[in-house]
Motif scaffolding. Sequence first.
Motif, mmCIF file in Angstrom:
data_model
loop_
_atom_site.group_PDB
_atom_site.id
_atom_site.type_symbol
_atom_site.label_atom_id
_atom_site.label_comp_id
_atom_site.label_asym_id
_atom_site.label_seq_id
_atom_site.Cartn_x
_atom_site.Cartn_y
_atom_site.Cartn_z
ATOM 1 N N ALA A 83 51.469 -23.754 45.022
ATOM 2 C CA ALA A 83 50.248 -24.642 45.673
ATOM 3 C C ALA A 83 49.056 -24.491 44.907
ATOM 4 C CB ALA A 83 50.492 -24.064 47.085
ATOM 5 N N ILE A 128 49.914 -28.704 53.517
ATOM 6 C CA ILE A 128 50.459 -27.494 53.852
ATOM 7 C C ILE A 128 49.929 -27.122 55.323
ATOM 8 C CG2 ILE A 128 50.553 -25.057 53.438
ATOM 9 C CD1 ILE A 128 50.010 -25.425 50.613
ATOM 10 N N THR A 145 56.911 -26.795 52.010
ATOM 11 C CA THR A 145 55.968 -25.685 51.657
ATOM 12 C C THR A 145 56.899 -24.446 52.125
ATOM 13 O OG1 THR A 145 54.195 -24.310 51.339
ATOM 14 C CG2 THR A 145 54.672 -25.172 53.646
ATOM 15 N N VAL A 186 55.000 -25.648 46.644
ATOM 16 C CA VAL A 186 55.085 -26.778 47.554
ATOM 17 C C VAL A 186 56.319 -27.589 46.933
ATOM 18 C CG1 VAL A 186 52.747 -26.981 48.369
ATOM 19 C CG2 VAL A 186 52.990 -28.031 46.128
#
Length: 153
Positions: free
Chosen positions: A12, A20, A69, A59
């Motif tokens: 991420a 997220i 996620t 992710v």
Amino acid sequence: MTETPDLSIRPATEADLPAIVALLADDPLGATRESPDDLAPYAAALRRLTDDPHQHVVVAVRGERVVGTLQLTIVPGLSRRGATRSIIEGVRVHTDERGSGLGTRFIEWAVDRSREEGCRLVQLTSDVTRTDAHRFYERLGFTPSHVGFKLQL
């Protein structure tokens, strides 16, 4: 990290935070805990996590869209003859993707990464109200073996 022509699982980034946090907030429990309109605390947390080699926030991206996620934490320990374990947390899959196999791919990624990190045990917790998630984890081989406790600080 993990890629197929239509889906990739990757670390991420701060640019992913709006998606997220929206995923974290998109259920009755998350709606009471998350603040999608203030990303500052999430950005600070992601920086701390990114700086820690024992933390993996990833992710799933389909096309250009974040669709899932999870966080994987590697925990060295003394018990179990000095075994390292991993903890899977914050697993979220976009409502449009549920039933697509993404959740399974996520957990498989986390288990594979745990093996690569030398872990001897993978554990996770799930709120008692998430009975669908419990059935999902049990189908993947997890067993409900402990009672968890929390203390809010």
